[in-house]
Design a protein around this motif. Structure first.
Motif, PDB file in Angstrom:
ATOM      1  N   LEU A  86       0.841  -1.192   0.000  1.00 24.13           N
ATOM      2  CA  LEU A  86       0.000   0.000   0.000  1.00 24.13           C
ATOM      3  C   LEU A  86       0.877   1.243   0.000  1.00 24.13           C
ATOM      4  O   LEU A  86       1.695   1.437   0.902  1.00 24.13           O
ATOM      5  CB  LEU A  86      -0.891  -0.028   1.245  1.00 24.13           C
ATOM      6  N   VAL A  87       0.730   2.076  -1.046  1.00 24.61           N
ATOM      7  CA  VAL A  87       1.484   3.328  -1.139  1.00 24.61           C
ATOM      8  C   VAL A  87       0.503   4.474  -0.968  1.00 24.61           C
ATOM      9  O   VAL A  87      -0.478   4.577  -1.721  1.00 24.61           O
ATOM     10  CB  VAL A  87       2.199   3.458  -2.495  1.00 24.61           C
ATOM     11  N   SER A  88       0.743   5.323   0.032  1.00 23.45           N
ATOM     12  CA  SER A  88      -0.183   6.433   0.255  1.00 23.45           C
ATOM     13  C   SER A  88       0.528   7.533   1.032  1.00 23.45           C
ATOM     14  O   SER A  88       1.453   7.280   1.812  1.00 23.45           O
ATOM     15  CB  SER A  88      -1.409   5.962   1.041  1.00 23.45           C
ATOM     16  N   HIS A  89       0.095   8.766   0.785  1.00 27.72           N
ATOM     17  CA  HIS A  89       0.618   9.900   1.540  1.00 27.72           C
ATOM     18  C   HIS A  89      -0.215  10.145   2.803  1.00 27.72           C
ATOM     19  O   HIS A  89       0.189  10.937   3.651  1.00 27.72           O
ATOM     20  CB  HIS A  89       0.609  11.166   0.677  1.00 27.72           C
ATOM     21  N   ARG A  90      -1.358   9.507   2.906  1.00 20.20           N
ATOM     22  CA  ARG A  90      -2.233   9.716   4.049  1.00 20.20           C
ATOM     23  C   ARG A  90      -1.916   8.672   5.116  1.00 20.20           C
ATOM     24  O   ARG A  90      -2.159   7.482   4.931  1.00 20.20           O
ATOM     25  CB  ARG A  90      -3.694   9.635   3.610  1.00 20.20           C
ATOM     26  N   PHE A  91      -1.396   9.123   6.237  1.00 20.67           N
ATOM     27  CA  PHE A  91      -0.926   8.198   7.262  1.00 20.67           C
ATOM     28  C   PHE A  91      -2.071   7.490   7.967  1.00 20.67           C
ATOM     29  O   PHE A  91      -1.879   6.426   8.564  1.00 20.67           O
ATOM     30  CB  PHE A  91      -0.053   8.952   8.268  1.00 20.67           C
ATOM     31  N   SER A  92      -3.257   8.064   7.912  1.00 18.49           N
ATOM     32  CA  SER A  92      -4.413   7.370   8.481  1.00 18.49           C
ATOM     33  C   SER A  92      -4.675   6.084   7.719  1.00 18.49           C
ATOM     34  O   SER A  92      -5.178   5.101   8.285  1.00 18.49           O
ATOM     35  CB  SER A  92      -5.648   8.272   8.421  1.00 18.49           C
ATOM     36  N   THR A  93      -4.337   6.072   6.458  1.00 15.93           N
ATOM     37  CA  THR A  93      -4.486   4.875   5.629  1.00 15.93           C
ATOM     38  C   THR A  93      -3.363   3.886   5.898  1.00 15.93           C
ATOM     39  O   THR A  93      -3.580   2.692   6.084  1.00 15.93           O
ATOM     40  CB  THR A  93      -4.486   5.267   4.138  1.00 15.93           C
ATOM     41  N   VAL A  94      -2.118   4.389   5.951  1.00 11.06           N
ATOM     42  CA  VAL A  94      -0.961   3.516   6.143  1.00 11.06           C
ATOM     43  C   VAL A  94      -0.995   2.847   7.511  1.00 11.06           C
ATOM     44  O   VAL A  94      -0.445   1.755   7.690  1.00 11.06           O
ATOM     45  CB  VAL A  94       0.338   4.331   5.973  1.00 11.06           C
ATOM     46  N   SER A  95      -1.672   3.453   8.468  1.00 11.20           N
ATOM     47  CA  SER A  95      -1.693   2.893   9.819  1.00 11.20           C
ATOM     48  C   SER A  95      -2.342   1.516   9.871  1.00 11.20           C
ATOM     49  O   SER A  95      -2.123   0.764  10.821  1.00 11.20           O
ATOM     50  CB  SER A  95      -2.435   3.852  10.773  1.00 11.20           C
ATOM     51  N   MET A  96      -3.122   1.141   8.856  1.00 11.47           N
ATOM     52  CA  MET A  96      -3.748  -0.183   8.830  1.00 11.47           C
ATOM     53  C   MET A  96      -2.760  -1.276   8.436  1.00 11.47           C
ATOM     54  O   MET A  96      -3.042  -2.459   8.574  1.00 11.47           O
ATOM     55  CB  MET A  96      -4.911  -0.203   7.847  1.00 11.47           C
ATOM     56  N   ALA A  97      -1.561  -0.892   7.955  1.00 15.66           N
ATOM     57  CA  ALA A  97      -0.582  -1.869   7.486  1.00 15.66           C
ATOM     58  C   ALA A  97       0.034  -2.622   8.659  1.00 15.66           C
ATOM     59  O   ALA A  97       0.186  -2.094   9.770  1.00 15.66           O
ATOM     60  CB  ALA A  97       0.513  -1.170   6.680  1.00 15.66           C
ATOM     61  N   ASP A  98       0.406  -3.871   8.410  1.00 14.55           N
ATOM     62  CA  ASP A  98       1.100  -4.667   9.423  1.00 14.55           C
ATOM     63  C   ASP A  98       2.530  -4.181   9.602  1.00 14.55           C
ATOM     64  O   ASP A  98       3.100  -4.265  10.694  1.00 14.55           O
ATOM     65  CB  ASP A  98       1.129  -6.142   9.005  1.00 14.55           C
ATOM     66  N   HIS A  99       3.102  -3.681   8.505  1.00 15.65           N
ATOM     67  CA  HIS A  99       4.502  -3.284   8.516  1.00 15.65           C
ATOM     68  C   HIS A  99       4.649  -2.065   7.607  1.00 15.65           C
ATOM     69  O   HIS A  99       4.051  -2.018   6.535  1.00 15.65           O
ATOM     70  CB  HIS A  99       5.377  -4.446   8.007  1.00 15.65           C
ATOM     71  N   VAL A 100       5.423  -1.081   8.044  1.00 18.25           N
ATOM     72  CA  VAL A 100       5.601   0.149   7.274  1.00 18.25           C
ATOM     73  C   VAL A 100       7.080   0.308   6.932  1.00 18.25           C
ATOM     74  O   VAL A 100       7.949   0.142   7.799  1.00 18.25           O
ATOM     75  CB  VAL A 100       5.109   1.385   8.053  1.00 18.25           C
ATOM     76  N   ILE A 101       7.348   0.632   5.673  1.00 19.86           N
ATOM     77  CA  ILE A 101       8.711   0.898   5.211  1.00 19.86           C
ATOM     78  C   ILE A 101       8.786   2.353   4.772  1.00 19.86           C
ATOM     79  O   ILE A 101       7.995   2.796   3.925  1.00 19.86           O
ATOM     80  CB  ILE A 101       9.104  -0.026   4.044  1.00 19.86           C
ATOM     81  N   VAL A 102       9.716   3.086   5.341  1.00 23.65           N
ATOM     82  CA  VAL A 102       9.883   4.500   5.006  1.00 23.65           C
ATOM     83  C   VAL A 102      11.058   4.615   4.020  1.00 23.65           C
ATOM     84  O   VAL A 102      12.178   4.194   4.317  1.00 23.65           O
ATOM     85  CB  VAL A 102      10.171   5.339   6.260  1.00 23.65           C
ATOM     86  N   ILE A 103      10.772   5.174   2.824  1.00 21.75           N
ATOM     87  CA  ILE A 103      11.782   5.351   1.783  1.00 21.75           C
ATOM     88  C   ILE A 103      12.208   6.814   1.756  1.00 21.75           C
ATOM     89  O   ILE A 103      11.368   7.719   1.717  1.00 21.75           O
ATOM     90  CB  ILE A 103      11.240   4.955   0.397  1.00 21.75           C
ATOM     91  N   ALA A 104      13.514   7.046   1.799  1.00 20.93           N
ATOM     92  CA  ALA A 104      14.053   8.412   1.720  1.00 20.93           C
ATOM     93  C   ALA A 104      15.353   8.380   0.932  1.00 20.93           C
ATOM     94  O   ALA A 104      16.236   7.554   1.217  1.00 20.93           O
ATOM     95  CB  ALA A 104      14.290   8.978   3.120  1.00 20.93           C
ATOM     96  N   ASP A 105      15.449   9.240  -0.063  1.00 19.00           N
ATOM     97  CA  ASP A 105      16.661   9.329  -0.898  1.00 19.00           C
ATOM     98  C   ASP A 105      17.030   7.984  -1.499  1.00 19.00           C
ATOM     99  O   ASP A 105      18.210   7.630  -1.615  1.00 19.00           O
ATOM    100  CB  ASP A 105      17.830   9.865  -0.082  1.00 19.00           C
ATOM    101  N   GLY A 106      16.023   7.203  -1.876  1.00 12.74           N
ATOM    102  CA  GLY A 106      16.266   5.930  -2.542  1.00 12.74           C
ATOM    103  C   GLY A 106      16.696   4.811  -1.620  1.00 12.74           C
ATOM    104  O   GLY A 106      17.090   3.736  -2.094  1.00 12.74           O
ATOM    105  N   ARG A 107      16.623   5.003  -0.323  1.00 10.26           N
ATOM    106  CA  ARG A 107      17.026   3.979   0.635  1.00 10.26           C
ATOM    107  C   ARG A 107      15.908   3.723   1.641  1.00 10.26           C
ATOM    108  O   ARG A 107      14.977   4.514   1.754  1.00 10.26           O
ATOM    109  CB  ARG A 107      18.292   4.414   1.389  1.00 10.26           C
ATOM    110  N   VAL A 108      16.026   2.611   2.372  1.00 16.57           N
ATOM    111  CA  VAL A 108      15.106   2.346   3.472  1.00 16.57           C
ATOM    112  C   VAL A 108      15.600   3.133   4.679  1.00 16.57           C
ATOM    113  O   VAL A 108      16.655   2.811   5.256  1.00 16.57           O
ATOM    114  CB  VAL A 108      15.041   0.835   3.799  1.00 16.57           C
ATOM    115  N   ALA A 109      14.848   4.184   5.049  1.00 15.14           N
ATOM    116  CA  ALA A 109      15.255   5.029   6.171  1.00 15.14           C
ATOM    117  C   ALA A 109      14.920   4.364   7.496  1.00 15.14           C
ATOM    118  O   ALA A 109      15.701   4.417   8.454  1.00 15.14           O
ATOM    119  CB  ALA A 109      14.589   6.393   6.072  1.00 15.14           C
ATOM    120  N   GLU A 110      13.768   3.717   7.559  1.00 15.22           N
ATOM    121  CA  GLU A 110      13.361   2.991   8.758  1.00 15.22           C
ATOM    122  C   GLU A 110      12.183   2.104   8.411  1.00 15.22           C
ATOM    123  O   GLU A 110      11.518   2.280   7.384  1.00 15.22           O
ATOM    124  CB  GLU A 110      12.990   3.951   9.890  1.00 15.22           C
TER     125      GLU A 110
END
Length: 601
Positions: free
Chosen positions: A550-574
């Protein structure tokens, strides 16, 4: 035999096979007519010589019976040559059109057979595909052009042979035709180079003119007033292209004039030689008539040879792009691809995945490593341009990593049959298509095996919250969409709901993708949609262990995910769960807090 010659012969055999498959009768008739044309013109010239010489030999024969045979030969040869030429031309038109249809399907098929879409974003690839597709008519006519060129060359050789029978020195007239042929060949080579060099400008000019006629772009173009500037740019591009071609054509005309001058001087010398021999009584008057007749035919044969060679050369230029496209499609295919698993047990793993576009100095993604467990919902978060959509395309096999690898239950995704993996994937991308079909078709193509399954289409519409939307249309599921075919146009949000329904047609996928799928929906509609989609994802996870991304800018939507990957500058930031990432106070927490304050304001 050179490699290039083998390639050309193979292509000619292939095109001949297409022509035979398209119409056996027309192909056979065309071949027969060309044989008649070769000997017909020579027969007319030779019979004229017989008649003139016969008048002198049989001057006292008042019965004129001797005239029957040469007159019959002349009449038959003239009629056969004229009729065969016209029949061959008419048959060729229809046959070339049929081969063009077959060839266009092949070219588009080769382009569609490439399993990734990375090539569709490369200018050099698009230039070659554009040249191959635009030149399919010339390529379809290659067999006819080569045949006609061969016929003209044989007719030319036969004419020179007849001249040599009159006087051996007349073979030099055939030599004077060589500058015409050689200079024409050089000129066509120069013109082919210009066509290839201006392919990108030609494609851009066509796209700009197409943009001016595109209803989707019309609003912005009209409001911004940029239409005249876009049109002017298209005109400048066209002027540059035609200017480059015009300069080559002028040079070609000058060089061809030099070649024809050599031929004219040779012809004048030939006529003078024959006239001298006739006056001296060493040959008959018929020989002079033969030379005059053949000289006219030589001029026509040379002109026809030039034109047919030009067409064959243009087809040869297109053939280079056609072969490249075919070989490119074959080169991207795994000779023995593995089938996609029926069910995910472990999930999808990325190991040091890096991706960069050809010609770009900086990669979009750098050494991305992550594990997407089977049956999980994974959220991708990051600012615009972070690489989220690129990662989604890598997961679906639309891109292939520059380095690193993607594993599906421990097996490299690159080894899995692209068609099988595509069939095991579903969802909606940010740039969804607006398919101007019937509503049930626009949704049903999400799973071609269920295209006519009313229950499946109805279920997908319900999952996307589009049931009422379709019920309100004039003809319900049978409503024609889009103005292109006189149908109903929809709002952006309505088109998006149908795209979402199309993405939910497959009920047993291994990978579900939602890449910013609700940009045109209001927050409440988005919430309802994701509630439906969550049920769809859970059902798929239970059946096949499907992974949902699930790709979304709305964090209320992403909060339903089991696992969240944060991408920054082409890398996994956290990465981690929504709760853990908030507690860590890192980038995710900052973005979440910023968005929460914006909604409160």
């Amino acid at each position: 035999m050179t490699h290039r010659l083998r390639q050309n012969l193979a292509l000619l055999r292939h095109l001949s096979t297409l022509a035979w498959r398209a119409s056996r009768g027309e192909t056979a008739a065309s071949a027969a007519m060309h044989i008649v044309v070769i000997f017909g013109s020579a027969g007319v010239a030779q019979s004229q010589r017989w008649v003139i010489d016969g008048l002198r030999t049989h001057a006292r024969d008042r019965s004129l019976t001797w005239l029957l045979l040469p007159a019959a030969v002349a009449a038959f040869a003239q009629a056969a040559s004229t009729i065969s030429t016209r029949v061959a031309a008419n048959v060729a038109v229809g046959l070339v059109q049929k081969v063009d249809v077959e060839l266009s399907e092949e070219i588009l098929g080769h382009a569609a057979r490439v399993p990734t879409i990375e090539h569709l974003e490369r200018a050099d690839y698009l230039d070659r595909v554009y040249s191959a597709a635009k030149g399919s008519g010339a390529l379809a006519a290659l067999v006819r052009s080569v045949t006609a060129t061969t016929v003209c060359a044989l007719m030319l050789a036969l004419s020179v042979w007849l001249l040599a029978l009159v006087h051996p020195a007349l073979i030099l007239l055939g030599v004077t035709t060589m500058p015409v042929i050689v200079l024409a060949r050089r000129g066509q080579a120069a013109l082919r180079r210009v066509h290839d060099e201006t392919a990108e400008a030609t494609r851009l000019e066509s796209d700009l003119n197409g943009l001016l006629l595109d209803p989707a772009a019309a609003k912005e173009i009209r409001i911004s007033g940029s239409g005249p500037e876009l049109s002017a740019r298209a005109d400048r591009l066209w002027a540059d292209v035609t200017g480059a071609q015009h300069r080559v054509l002028v040079r070609n005309a000058v060089s061809e004039a030099v070649g024809w001058s050599c031929y004219v001087l040779g012809l004048a010398g030939a006529l003078a030689l024959v006239a001298h021999e006739v006056i001296a009584g060493r040959i008959g008057m018929g020989a002079l008539v033969l030379v005059v007749s053949l000289s006219a035919q030589l001029r026509w044969q040379l002109g026809a040879l030039q034109e047919n060679y030009r067409q064959a050369a243009e087809a040869g230029r297109v053939a280079g792009h056609y072969r490249w496209l075919r070989d490119h499609a074959r080169g991207t295919a795994d000779p023995a691809p593995a089938p996609a698993p029926e069910r995910l047990a472990d999930g999808i793993t990325l190991e040091g995945v890096t991706f960069g576009y050809p010609g770009s100095d900086e990669p979009v993604l750098r050494s991305v490593s992550a594990h997407l467990p089977a049956g999980s919902v994974v959220g991708l978060v990051g600012i615009n341009g972070a690489g989220k959509s690129t990662l989604v395309k890598l997961l679906t096999g639309l891109y292939r990593p520059t380095s690193g690898r993607i594993l599906v239950d421990g097996r490299p995704l690159a080894a899995v049959d692209p068609k099988a993996w595509a069939a095991a994937s579903c969802g909606v991308f940010q740039g969804f298509a607006r398919l101007q079909l019937l509503v049930r078709e626009a949704v049903g193509v999400g799973d071609l095996s269920a295209l006519d399954d009313t229950v499946a289409v109805t279920g997908a519409l319900a999952a996307a919250g589009a049931t009422q939307l379709v019920a309100d249309l004039p003809d319900g599921p049978e409503t024609q969409l889009g103005t292109l075919f006189g149908g109903v146009d929809l709002s952006g949000g309505q088109w998006q709901r149908l795209a979402l329904a199309r993405g939910m047609m497959r009920t047993a996928p291994l990978l579900l993708i939602l890449d910013e799928p609700t940009a045109a929906l209001d927050p409440q509609a988005e919430h309802d949609l994701f509630e439906n989609f969550a049920r769809h994802a859970r059902a798929a996870a239970a059946r096949t262990g499907a992974v949902t991304v699930l790709v979304s800018h709305r964090f209320s939507t992403v909060s339903m995910a089991d696992h969240v990957i944060v991408i920054a500058d082409g890398r996994v930031a956290e990465s981690g769960s929504h709760r853990d990432l908030l507690a860590s106070g890192g980038r995710y927490a900052e973005l979440y807090a910023t968005q929460a304050r914006a909604y409160e304001a």
